[in-house]
Design a protein around this motif. Sequence first.
Motif, mmCIF file in Angstrom:
data_model
loop_
_atom_site.group_PDB
_atom_site.id
_atom_site.type_symbol
_atom_site.label_atom_id
_atom_site.label_comp_id
_atom_site.label_asym_id
_atom_site.label_seq_id
_atom_site.Cartn_x
_atom_site.Cartn_y
_atom_site.Cartn_z
ATOM 1 N N PHE A 16 0.945 -1.339 -0.148
ATOM 2 C CA PHE A 16 0.051 -0.041 0.033
ATOM 3 C C PHE A 16 0.890 1.285 -0.122
ATOM 4 N N ALA A 17 1.934 1.291 0.948
ATOM 5 C CA ALA A 17 2.731 2.415 0.792
ATOM 6 C C ALA A 17 3.574 2.680 -0.431
ATOM 7 N N SER A 18 3.735 1.603 -0.917
ATOM 8 C CA SER A 18 4.720 1.705 -2.264
ATOM 9 C C SER A 18 4.421 2.605 -3.368
ATOM 10 N N ILE A 19 2.793 2.746 -3.400
ATOM 11 C CA ILE A 19 2.161 3.626 -4.377
ATOM 12 C C ILE A 19 2.458 5.006 -3.972
ATOM 13 N N PHE A 20 2.786 5.527 -3.005
ATOM 14 C CA PHE A 20 3.053 6.838 -2.490
ATOM 15 C C PHE A 20 4.583 7.155 -2.790
ATOM 16 N N ASP A 21 5.554 6.048 -2.667
ATOM 17 C CA ASP A 21 6.839 6.228 -3.076
ATOM 18 C C ASP A 21 6.897 6.326 -4.519
ATOM 19 N N ILE A 22 6.131 5.517 -5.391
ATOM 20 C CA ILE A 22 6.087 5.452 -6.707
ATOM 21 C C ILE A 22 5.521 6.559 -7.676
ATOM 22 N N TYR A 23 4.435 6.951 -6.966
ATOM 23 C CA TYR A 23 3.434 7.970 -7.712
ATOM 24 C C TYR A 23 3.286 9.115 -6.931
ATOM 25 N N PHE A 24 3.384 9.215 -5.537
ATOM 26 C CA PHE A 24 2.971 10.374 -4.744
ATOM 27 C C PHE A 24 4.303 10.989 -4.292
ATOM 28 N N THR A 25 5.568 10.795 -4.704
ATOM 29 C CA THR A 25 6.529 11.719 -4.148
ATOM 30 C C THR A 25 6.452 13.168 -4.374
ATOM 31 N N SER A 26 6.915 14.012 -3.623
ATOM 32 C CA SER A 26 7.019 15.335 -4.235
ATOM 33 C C SER A 26 8.030 15.793 -5.366
ATOM 34 N N PRO A 27 7.440 16.656 -6.180
ATOM 35 C CA PRO A 27 8.023 17.043 -7.526
ATOM 36 C C PRO A 27 9.238 18.102 -7.268
ATOM 37 N N LEU A 28 9.118 18.372 -5.998
ATOM 38 C CA LEU A 28 10.096 19.644 -5.671
ATOM 39 C C LEU A 28 11.665 19.435 -5.608
ATOM 40 N N VAL A 29 12.357 20.292 -6.110
ATOM 41 C CA VAL A 29 13.892 20.022 -5.821
ATOM 42 C C VAL A 29 14.306 21.444 -5.529
ATOM 43 N N HIS A 30 15.636 21.446 -4.948
ATOM 44 C CA HIS A 30 16.148 22.847 -4.075
ATOM 45 C C HIS A 30 17.654 22.912 -4.642
ATOM 46 N N GLY A 31 17.813 24.290 -4.666
ATOM 47 C CA GLY A 31 19.335 24.638 -4.926
ATOM 48 C C GLY A 31 19.475 25.526 -6.198
ATOM 49 N N MET A 32 18.320 25.860 -7.096
ATOM 50 C CA MET A 32 18.320 26.487 -8.024
ATOM 51 C C MET A 32 18.568 28.214 -7.928
ATOM 52 N N THR A 33 19.020 28.570 -8.997
ATOM 53 C CA THR A 33 19.269 30.121 -8.695
ATOM 54 C C THR A 33 18.049 30.990 -9.192
ATOM 55 N N PRO A 34 17.991 31.919 -8.348
ATOM 56 C CA PRO A 34 16.497 32.767 -8.742
ATOM 57 C C PRO A 34 16.660 33.627 -10.052
ATOM 58 N N GLN A 35 15.743 33.635 -10.845
ATOM 59 C CA GLN A 35 15.685 34.114 -12.231
ATOM 60 C C GLN A 35 14.713 35.328 -12.398
ATOM 61 N N PHE A 36 15.155 36.402 -12.566
ATOM 62 C CA PHE A 36 14.049 37.498 -12.894
ATOM 63 C C PHE A 36 14.421 38.346 -14.037
ATOM 64 N N THR A 37 13.211 38.886 -14.873
ATOM 65 C CA THR A 37 13.603 39.769 -16.023
ATOM 66 C C THR A 37 14.352 41.257 -15.791
ATOM 67 N N PRO A 38 15.517 41.241 -16.420
ATOM 68 C CA PRO A 38 16.363 42.374 -16.323
ATOM 69 C C PRO A 38 15.895 43.841 -16.824
ATOM 70 N N LEU A 39 14.546 44.104 -16.745
ATOM 71 C CA LEU A 39 13.972 45.025 -17.281
ATOM 72 C C LEU A 39 13.015 45.968 -16.374
#
Length: 931
Positions: A16-39
């Motif tokens: 039962f728990a396997s379905i959460f590890d296989i299909y319900f894992t968080s899509p989030l990742v960390h460590g990206m550089t913030p991006q904004f429009t230079p205008l």
Amino acid sequence: MLLFFALGLLVHFVFFASIFDIYFTSPLVHGMTPQFTPLPPPAKRLVLFVADGLRADALYELDEDGKSRAPFIRDVIMHEGSWGISHTRVPTESRPGHVALIAGFYEDVSAVAKGWKENPVEFDSLFNESKYTWSWGSPDILPMFAKGASGDHVYTYSYDAEKEDFGAHDATKLDTWVFDKVQDFFHSARNNQSLFSKVNEEKVVFFLHLLGIDTNGHAHRPSSREYKDNIKKVDGGVKEIVSTFKHFYGDDGKTAFIFTSDHGMTDWGSHGAGHPSETLTPLVAWGAGIKYPQKVSAQQFDDEFLKEWKLENWKRQDVNQADIAPLMASLIGVPFPLNSVGTLPVNYLNNTDLFKAESMFTNAVQILEQFKVKMTQKKEVTLPFLFTPFKLLSHSKQLDILRRARSYIKQEKFVEVVSLCEELIELALKGLSYYHTYDRFFLGINVAVGFVGWTSYASLLIIKSHSNLTRGASKEVKKPHHLLPCSFAAISVLVSCFLLIQACPWTYYVYCLLPVPIWYAVLREFQVIQDLVKSLSAFPLSHFVGYVLIFTLGIELLVLSFFYRYMLTAGLIAFAAWPFLTQLWTRAKITSLSWTFFSLLLAVFPLMPVVGREPDLSLVMGAGLLVLLLSLVVVTTLIKRKITFIKEELLVHLLQMLSTVLSMYVVYSTHNSLLKKQGLPLINQIVSWATLASSLVVPLLSSTILFQRLFSILLSLMSTYLLLSTGYEALFPLVLSCLMFIWIYMEQETLQQSGVSCKQKLTSIQFSCNTDIAQFRQLYLDDIRRAFFLVFFLVTAFFGTGNIASINSFDLASVYCFLTVFSPFMMGALMMWKILIPFVLVMCAFEAVQITTQLSSKGLFLIVLVISDVMALHFFFLVKDYGSWLDIGTSISHYVIVMSMTIFLVFLNGLAQLLTTKKLRLYGKLKSHFM
């Protein structure tokens, strides 16, 4: 055997728990550089209005008089801004909807269960990237964005949760409270220099969460006057707030406004699934940086909404809900939320082509950053020769697209830039999905292998311990070859080393190593397999094929019933014909006719519309009257037949009849009180909770004689079920119970037909904790049918009235006798108990079937376990990670439901034994109830 059930429970919990590890894992990742429009951004500040639970058609359509119920918003569409449909994703609930709007990503389903107000995972949001954010509204929504923010720049103002009362006189006060507090806030800002300087900063967000429409929709349904009047109230409030902003900031033209909704609502006042009424929400934008209305002669939309709304001449621009976050970030010039997967809808922007191109480039780089981090994380924990990169977006392809995009910007080929960035975003999103699901096939294969092994072992245990199939075959027990344990130990070590090298999570060890001991246990029973083959070789091939075919068709019928409820009707019609296809008709005509009648009557329920469409209290009252009538008939019959029926027993039945009458009164008076906007009467609430609390205790006061105890359980649970009913579903447990009573008689008849003598009459059999094990017999092939009947009746109890067919079929009106103040977990618990009541009735009847057929509960339960596991294996292979979000969610929920049913069957069996075998004394000494 107790050890086997404990291990079985553990194994099923892992599956039962396997379905959460296989299909319900968080899509989030960390460590990206913030991006904004230079205008320079077009707006200094943004005002976000979220009208919770507002359907797109409810806002855009005209009323009976041809007038808009939101005249200010409609005027904006025609003269000031841009509009369209915001397409949400499943689950259409408030938390995921707001996360998509404000953070730009679609929260995984498990996050909803991990926390309602808190953040189960840390994520970046528009509020976090802003200079300051002020928000007003529900205490269920605001805190999750404030507590996830870095620093102290997100301010929240919430009312008490008690205000979210579905039975309140006027739910629009939730919205007027917000509008009033915003007005007070700006009044205070004029006299507070510190606050005045803050609100005049750049990159500022104001968030107004408006819950009144959602509350009125749940309480009165979207077609009600209350829901539509609330839209008018919100429209007027938005107009006032816009006026306040223009007055406060001197109409500087630097304020952008966004009006939208987190999700819609079904016609019966619920949400959570993927019906268009839930996934189509309005989006209206105007002010600084937003394109003015565009008149068109034709539009590319297949639906008929534009003509119905009389908006066919104003360009409609649809977006995905997550696209709104980058739009808002672009308007005020803050970095795009780091975890956003939305694509900037450039058609909403009123700015230079250079700004649009730069903004799209920023959007593409921001999503590409997530792709790079995800790829790096996966590459670091995978052996080099096993790592398969996402080929459509190689490193050279990334550099090529970015170089070309930057070159096009210099050449002022802005249209090409937008097109190229959209291509890069599409590839990066596919790549994110690829790495997010990278281990899915590997884990799925391991779980499936374990599943097949467990089902095989359970089947062998049935044959070995509870059947005569191997009788006459060799009884010599051979010890397993010493190489067998050594081989499996070596496999375990190799698998562990493989997982250790790849730094896999500890759950991977569980999923990959669990099949090893399971298959070892299967191969240890090699002698049983040989004996079974020898026994079957003497069995007529045509009979064997026939049994296998019927069993397979039965399983497929159960699987199809999850997709098509009318398959339950087909099954019940087949059940109705069962006595006439056997010799039962000649032995028990009245019982057979009763079985046929109630099977056909129960077959009507899966054809009925899903519960929650339209309340009909007359059916609830009718069900209560039928319960009372049945009570009188049973009591009278027991007295006439001079069956032991002491005063204590009579008192219990009278108490239960009184409880039924009180339940009917509470349902009727609560409904009238809510119609008059007088809320839930306190006395009704007290009676409801008292009835619920006593429903599991009162049956224990009755006699343990089989039918008397079963009838007492029915009366007690029906009182609670009436309180939780709004329509025809109140009749369902009554009809189901009648069929269960007949089933007990039918099974005793089939047992007598097969030549097994029944030692006791049904009117004298007692439920007992200390069943004589010598009465148990071995399993026959007919017992597979009994087990199948149980599973079928459990599935019918689950889907019979449609109250679990999908999330959005839940009707909050079901719990109004208990509470009207919004409490998701308490309301969910009450609805879950409503679903479990038919389960309990079926399981109690099954206890009686086991006793009357002199069958070991362990043997029969093992067959049920095998049937459920075969179904679960079906759904495991049917799980999708492609197609519409409704298809994906439905496929996953089917597996979860079947696995939950398998696990809860153990607990339901324990609850049924408690209800049927335990005896409490009402007063004085415990009296004898024996004949």
